[in-house]
Structures are given as structure tokens and as C-alpha cells.
Write an enzyme that holds these catalytic residues in place. Structure first.
Site, PDB file in Angstrom:
ATOM      1  CB  SER A 126       0.432   4.613 -13.915  1.00 21.88           C
ATOM      2  OG  SER A 126       1.695   5.140 -13.616  1.00 21.88           O
ATOM      3  CE1 TYR A 151       0.386   0.873  -9.056  1.00 17.78           C
ATOM      4  CE2 TYR A 151       2.140   1.996 -10.244  1.00 17.78           C
ATOM      5  CZ  TYR A 151       0.843   1.966  -9.785  1.00 17.78           C
ATOM      6  OH  TYR A 151      -0.006   3.003 -10.072  1.00 17.78           O
ATOM      7  CE  LYS A 155      -2.323   1.159 -11.609  1.00 15.67           C
ATOM      8  NZ  LYS A 155      -3.721   1.053 -11.144  1.00 15.67           N
TER       9      LYS A 155
HETATM   10  P1  NAD Z   1      -4.780   5.360  -2.669  1.00 20.84           P
HETATM   11  O1  NAD Z   1      -4.058   4.236  -2.040  1.00 20.84           O
HETATM   12  O2  NAD Z   1      -4.851   6.657  -1.939  1.00 20.84           O
HETATM   13  O3  NAD Z   1      -6.277   4.915  -3.008  1.00 20.84           O
HETATM   14  C1  NAD Z   1      -6.606   3.591  -3.346  1.00 20.84           C
HETATM   15  C2  NAD Z   1      -7.824   3.199  -2.535  1.00 20.84           C
HETATM   16  O4  NAD Z   1      -8.197   1.877  -2.894  1.00 20.84           O
HETATM   17  C3  NAD Z   1      -7.547   3.192  -1.027  1.00 20.84           C
HETATM   18  O5  NAD Z   1      -8.584   3.916  -0.379  1.00 20.84           O
HETATM   19  C4  NAD Z   1      -7.585   1.717  -0.634  1.00 20.84           C
HETATM   20  O6  NAD Z   1      -8.114   1.527   0.661  1.00 20.84           O
HETATM   21  C5  NAD Z   1      -8.495   1.142  -1.717  1.00 20.84           C
HETATM   22  N1  NAD Z   1      -8.269  -0.269  -2.054  1.00 20.84           N
HETATM   23  C6  NAD Z   1      -7.112  -0.892  -2.396  1.00 20.84           C
HETATM   24  N2  NAD Z   1      -7.337  -2.185  -2.672  1.00 20.84           N
HETATM   25  C7  NAD Z   1      -8.680  -2.386  -2.510  1.00 20.84           C
HETATM   26  C8  NAD Z   1      -9.529  -3.515  -2.654  1.00 20.84           C
HETATM   27  N3  NAD Z   1      -9.060  -4.713  -2.998  1.00 20.84           N
HETATM   28  N4  NAD Z   1     -10.853  -3.357  -2.407  1.00 20.84           N
HETATM   29  C9  NAD Z   1     -11.352  -2.157  -2.035  1.00 20.84           C
HETATM   30  N5  NAD Z   1     -10.603  -1.065  -1.876  1.00 20.84           N
HETATM   31  C10 NAD Z   1      -9.273  -1.181  -2.120  1.00 20.84           C
HETATM   32  O7  NAD Z   1      -4.150   5.581  -4.127  1.00 20.84           O
HETATM   33  P2  NAD Z   1      -4.335   6.772  -5.151  1.00 20.84           P
HETATM   34  O8  NAD Z   1      -3.077   7.545  -5.194  1.00 20.84           O
HETATM   35  O9  NAD Z   1      -5.618   7.465  -4.928  1.00 20.84           O
HETATM   36  O10 NAD Z   1      -4.392   5.947  -6.496  1.00 20.84           O
HETATM   37  C11 NAD Z   1      -5.624   5.571  -7.092  1.00 20.84           C
HETATM   38  C12 NAD Z   1      -5.351   4.788  -8.354  1.00 20.84           C
HETATM   39  O11 NAD Z   1      -4.569   5.579  -9.230  1.00 20.84           O
HETATM   40  C13 NAD Z   1      -4.568   3.496  -8.149  1.00 20.84           C
HETATM   41  O12 NAD Z   1      -5.065   2.536  -9.043  1.00 20.84           O
HETATM   42  C14 NAD Z   1      -3.155   3.886  -8.512  1.00 20.84           C
HETATM   43  O13 NAD Z   1      -2.412   2.790  -8.955  1.00 20.84           O
HETATM   44  C15 NAD Z   1      -3.408   4.869  -9.634  1.00 20.84           C
HETATM   45  N6  NAD Z   1      -2.321   5.824  -9.841  1.00 20.84           N
HETATM   46  C16 NAD Z   1      -1.875   6.588  -8.798  1.00 20.84           C
HETATM   47  C17 NAD Z   1      -0.834   7.488  -8.991  1.00 20.84           C
HETATM   48  C18 NAD Z   1      -0.296   8.320  -7.855  1.00 20.84           C
HETATM   49  O14 NAD Z   1       0.804   8.843  -7.988  1.00 20.84           O
HETATM   50  N7  NAD Z   1      -1.018   8.480  -6.759  1.00 20.84           N
HETATM   51  C19 NAD Z   1      -0.267   7.620 -10.257  1.00 20.84           C
HETATM   52  C20 NAD Z   1      -0.755   6.834 -11.302  1.00 20.84           C
HETATM   53  C21 NAD Z   1      -1.783   5.940 -11.084  1.00 20.84           C
HETATM   54  C1  WQD Z   2       9.432  11.963  -8.377  1.00 19.86           C
HETATM   55  C2  WQD Z   2      10.868  12.430  -8.506  1.00 19.86           C
HETATM   56  C3  WQD Z   2      12.512  10.887  -7.669  1.00 19.86           C
HETATM   57  C4  WQD Z   2      11.339  11.134  -3.468  1.00 19.86           C
HETATM   58  C5  WQD Z   2       5.937   7.145  -8.995  1.00 19.86           C
HETATM   59  C6  WQD Z   2       5.588   5.792  -9.562  1.00 19.86           C
HETATM   60  C7  WQD Z   2       4.746   5.936 -10.777  1.00 19.86           C
HETATM   61  C8  WQD Z   2       3.527   6.799 -10.499  1.00 19.86           C
HETATM   62  C9  WQD Z   2       3.910   8.095  -9.872  1.00 19.86           C
HETATM   63  C10 WQD Z   2       1.700   5.388  -9.863  1.00 19.86           C
HETATM   64  C11 WQD Z   2      11.817  11.320  -8.949  1.00 19.86           C
HETATM   65  C12 WQD Z   2      12.504  12.155  -6.858  1.00 19.86           C
HETATM   66  C13 WQD Z   2      11.405  11.328  -4.830  1.00 19.86           C
HETATM   67  C14 WQD Z   2      12.423  11.600  -2.661  1.00 19.86           C
HETATM   68  C15 WQD Z   2      13.514  12.415  -4.641  1.00 19.86           C
HETATM   69  N1  WQD Z   2       2.632   6.192  -9.570  1.00 19.86           N
HETATM   70  N2  WQD Z   2      12.469  11.958  -5.409  1.00 19.86           N
HETATM   71  N3  WQD Z   2      13.479  12.220  -3.282  1.00 19.86           N
HETATM   72  O1  WQD Z   2       9.063   8.094  -9.386  1.00 19.86           O
HETATM   73  O2  WQD Z   2       7.867   9.673 -10.931  1.00 19.86           O
HETATM   74  O3  WQD Z   2       6.651   7.838  -9.975  1.00 19.86           O
HETATM   75  O4  WQD Z   2       4.724   7.860  -8.720  1.00 19.86           O
HETATM   76  O5  WQD Z   2       1.401   4.934 -10.920  1.00 19.86           O
HETATM   77  O6  WQD Z   2       4.384   4.666 -11.157  1.00 19.86           O
HETATM   78  O7  WQD Z   2       6.797   5.128  -9.897  1.00 19.86           O
HETATM   79  O8  WQD Z   2       7.321   9.721  -8.494  1.00 19.86           O
HETATM   80  O9  WQD Z   2       7.160  11.125  -6.508  1.00 19.86           O
HETATM   81  O10 WQD Z   2       8.375   8.912  -6.336  1.00 19.86           O
HETATM   82  O11 WQD Z   2       9.408  10.781  -7.601  1.00 19.86           O
HETATM   83  O12 WQD Z   2      14.490  12.979  -5.133  1.00 19.86           O
HETATM   84  O13 WQD Z   2      12.430  11.425  -1.435  1.00 19.86           O
HETATM   85  O14 WQD Z   2      11.329  12.831  -7.203  1.00 19.86           O
HETATM   86  O15 WQD Z   2      13.803  10.433  -7.872  1.00 19.86           O
HETATM   87  O16 WQD Z   2      12.737  11.898  -9.798  1.00 19.86           O
HETATM   88  P1  WQD Z   2       7.842   8.806  -9.737  1.00 19.86           P
HETATM   89  P2  WQD Z   2       8.030  10.095  -7.137  1.00 19.86           P
END
Ligand code: NAD
Ligand code: WQD
Length: 342
Positions: A126, A151, A155
Site C-alpha cells: 500500500s 495496519y 505492510k
Molecule cells: P478485502 O477485505 O475486501 O479482501 C480481503 C480478503 O481476505 C477478504 O475476502 C477476507 O475474507 C480475506 N481474509 C482476511 N484474512 C484472512 C485470513 N487470515 N485467511 C483467509 N482469508 C482472509 O480487502 P481488499 O480491499 O480486497 O484488500 C486486499 C489487499 O489489498 C489487502 O491486503 C489490503 O491490505 C491491500 N490493500 C487494500 C487497499 C484498499 O484500499 N482496498 C489499498 C492498499 C492495499
Molecule cells: C480518501 C480521502 C479522507 C472518507 C486509506 C488507507 C490506506 C489505503 C487506502 C490500504 C481522504 C477523505 C474519506 C469520508 C472524507 N488502504 N474522506 N470523508 O485515507 O487515502 O487511505 O485507504 O492500504 O492505507 O489509510 O483513503 O478513502 O479513507 O480517504 O473526506 O467520509 O477522502 O480524508 O482525504 P486514504 P480514504
């Protein structure tokens, strides 16, 4: 073709990646404990691709069950490891739960790789690893700042652990993909993000407000040092993000990276403010969002967007969808999901 093991494959990004893998001809096995997803996702994947992927309901933290999964005789060409907990605020309240789930699952997979069960790993990292970078756009060589949440620390630590294990075991390869802000849904509207309870992230909050599930969107601050005062992020279409995983898998299978773990930023390379997001959503979907400006959210960084030239060059990947298309897809999914889950 090599089978790809997708942990967390019924989740948001995982399900979109499974669709891309199937469409590229890869056999897929999903391993997920359904802690943050639903089996109905498999129906959506099947409707889109015509293929129902193999599914194993297991907790990746359960080393015994994971070992049995690898012992079923399937040749696993690569693992894409999505499974993790991802709610930043929850990780501050329940750090141990986050460290246990995100770190133990990774270490169990690395043990299996070390035991020869698969040579290749794609890891979901991330942009949170960078914190507020000193220079923008941020490149992969920017230093990791102190993470704002447990969190974020999982990462950072995960990347360091993977790099150490790859270094110590030359037959293993890994690519870490640093996602910026994935949003939107498959253009079919058949799969998408389903936040548990109150959404943390901006776009699900926008779509839930538009559909009437939330009364008002709160914009967290308009007094930042940005052109309109609201925070800036790099929002990319989840379907584009999914394609980058296929490119990473191909790179690993072709043994194009032989030595260290590689890390790639995945974003659009463009920063968009919260207020621009609302305006664009309203314009493309012809619907008003009820919002007000409130105070800053603790832990928010002011602005970040990606330098994606490394992924463009080495993975041959770039985010192709416009913000308009992406926000249209988010709204299409929200309407489909609410219609089918009344
Ligand atoms: P998500 O929660 O939709 O998907 C994660 C999946 O993993 C879920 O289906 C959950 O049931 C499963 N899971 C969690 N722990 C588990 C375990 N111990 N064993 C088996 N299954 C398990 O999340 P996502 O948004 O699809 O994110 C996927 C990956 O990407 C994560 O590692 C997250 O940290 C990373 N990521 C997400 C974002 C975002 O904004 N969505 C941004 C950056 C990184
Ligand atoms: C985006 C912008 C908020 C909600 C998070 C995690 C990051 C990564 C991505 C996993 C920000 C603003 C949000 C609301 C708002 N995930 N906002 N009102 O903060 O960039 O990142 O998701 O790795 O680790 O921290 O994403 O979608 O929460 O926010 O004004 O109700 O929207 O302040 O500027 P963020 P977000």
C-alpha cells in the site's frame, strides 16, 4: 498454464483479479476464510467469466490447513496474497488482531514457499508505507516514514520480511505491489466493494450517501495546503489494478526478476481532491451528494500521488480508465448490490 493461488480472492481487489486471471486463461484457486467477504462473489465471477474458480474456505493463519491445501497435488505457479485485515482505524483499536492476522498469514505462506510449494509471490502492499512523502509524485525509492497505524506497520514489516526471505532463498521470487487508492467496480456491475458496516473510505461513503443509506458525507477538512483545501489522493480503477497483478504474475513466471524483491507503485499518477471527487461523481452520475465540511480526520496525510513510471516500464502496465468511468462503475455497483440485497 500454471495455477495461481489467490488468498483473499473473494475480497474486493482479489475478486477483480480473479476475473482478470481467468480471462487470461490461468486456472485459479481461491483461499479465503470469508471474514470480510461472501461466497456470492463466486456467482458474480462466474457470470462475468463463465468459469467458477476453485474455492477453499481456510484461514491462512492455520498452518496445518494451509499445508494441506498445498499438498493436494496442484502445481502452484504463483501466489497472490491479498488476505489481510485492512481497516486503518480498527487496527489502532485492535493492534494484536491486525499483527496476528496480517503477519502470521504471510509467514505461513513464506514457510510453504521455502518448503518448495511455490516459487513466486505477489504481495498486496500500500502507499501507506510512504506516509506523507517529502517529494511528489512519490517513487518506489522514497523512504518508509513512521507508519500512522498498526495496519500501515504490517505492510512495512511484510515487505521487509519478504525481502529478507527472498534474499536468503535464491530460488524464491517476489513482487510487492503498492496500491494507491483503489476504487470503482467491474464494468459489468456484478462484483464490487462491500464495506462491512460504516465505510472508512471515501467512494463507498459517497455511493452510500447517493443511494440514501447515509444522510450526509462529511468532508474531512478544507483547510489543507492544496488548491481547494481538501486532501489529495491517487484514485485508480480496481479493474486496472487487477490487470497489474496478471502482469506481475507473468513477470515472475518468466523469471524476469531474479534477485531481490521488486516493488511497484500502482496508481494513475494524478492527484485528485476530495471536493473534485464529489463534483465528478455528481456530474457523471447526475445525482447530488449531500455533504458538509468537518474537521480533519486524525492520521490523514495532506496529499499523495504516485510516480508510476517503473510499473509502466517494467510491467508494461498503466491505469487506463478515466476518473469518470471509474466513478460511473462505482455507482453502477452500488445500485446493483442494493437491488439484490434488500
Ligand atoms: P478485502 O477485505 O475486501 O479482501 C480481503 C480478503 O481476505 C477478504 O475476502 C477476507 O475474507 C480475506 N481474509 C482476511 N484474512 C484472512 C485470513 N487470515 N485467511 C483467509 N482469508 C482472509 O480487502 P481488499 O480491499 O480486497 O484488500 C486486499 C489487499 O489489498 C489487502 O491486503 C489490503 O491490505 C491491500 N490493500 C487494500 C487497499 C484498499 O484500499 N482496498 C489499498 C492498499 C492495499
Ligand atoms: C480518501 C480521502 C479522507 C472518507 C486509506 C488507507 C490506506 C489505503 C487506502 C490500504 C481522504 C477523505 C474519506 C469520508 C472524507 N488502504 N474522506 N470523508 O485515507 O487515502 O487511505 O485507504 O492500504 O492505507 O489509510 O483513503 O478513502 O479513507 O480517504 O473526506 O467520509 O477522502 O480524508 O482525504 P486514504 P480514504
Amino acid at each position: 498454464m500454471d495455477t495461481i493461488l489467490v488468498t483473499g480472492g473473494t475480497g474486493y481487489i482479489g475478486s477483480h483479479t480473479v476475473v482478470e486471471l481467468i480471462e487470461e486463461g490461468f486456472p485459479v484457486v481461491i483461499a479465503d476464510n470469508l471474514s470480510n467477504s461472501d461466497l456470492a462473489v463466486l456467482d458474480g465471477i462466474e457470470k462475468i467469466t463463465g468459469v467458477r474458480p476453485a474455492f477453499e474456505e481456510i484461514d491462512i493463519c492455520d498452518a496445518g490447513k494451509l499445508a494441506r491445501l498445498f499438498d493436494t497435488g496442484r502445481e502452484i505457479g504463483a501466489i497472490i496474497h491479498f488476505a489481510a485485515f485492512k481497516a486503518v482505524g480498527e487496527s489502532v483499536e485492535k493492534p494484536l488482531m491486525y499483527y496476528r492476522n496480517n503477519m502470521v498469514s504471510l509467514m505461513n505462506l513464506l514457510e510453504e514457499m521455502k518448503a518448495g510449494k511455490s516459487a513466486n509471490l505477489v504481495f498486496s502492499s500500500s502507499c501507506t508505507v510512504y506516509g506523507q512523502p517529502d517529494t511528489l509524485p512519490v517513487t518506489e525509492s522514497a523512504p518508509f516514514k513512521k507508519a500512522a497505524s498498526p495496519y500501515g506497520k504490517t505492510k512495512q514489516m511484510s515487505e521487509e520480511i519478504i525481502a529478507d526471505v527472498i534474499f536468503a532463498n535464491p530460488s524464491l521470487n517476489a513482487i510487492s505491489l503498492r496500491y494507491f487508492n483503489p476504487i470503482g467496480a467491474h464494468p459489468s456491475g456484478l462484483i464490487g466493494e462491500v464495506p462491512a458496516g460504516m465505510p472508512d473510505n471515501l467512494v463507498p461513503f459517497i455511493t452510500q450517501t447517493a443511494i440514501g443509506l447515509r444522510g450526509e458525507l462529511k468532508v474531512f477538512g478544507d483547510d489543507y495546503n492544496t488548491p481547494d483545501g481538501s486532501c489529495i489522493r491517487d484514485y485508480l480503477h480496481v479493474a486496472d489494478l487487477a490487470k497489474a497483478h496478471v502482469a506481475a504474475v507473468r513477470r515472475l513466471l518468466d523469471r524476469q526478476n531474479r534477485e531481490a524483491m521488486e516493488a511497484f507503485n500502482l496508481g494513475t499518477g494524478k492527484g485528485v481532491s476530495v471536493l473534485e471527487m464529489i463534483k465528478t461523481f455528481e456530474k457523471v452520475n447526475k445525482i447530488k451528494i449531500n455533504y458538509s465540511i468537518t474537521g480533519r480526520r486524525p492520521g490523514d496525510i495532506e496529499q499523495v500521488w504516485a510516480d508510476t513510471s517503473l510499473a509502466n516500464r517494467e510491467l508494461g502496465w498503466s491505469a487506463r480508465s478515466s476518473l469518470e468511468e471509474t466513478l460511473e462503475s462505482a455507482w453502477k455497483w452500488e445500485k446493483y448490490y442494493r437491488n439484490h440485497n434488500k
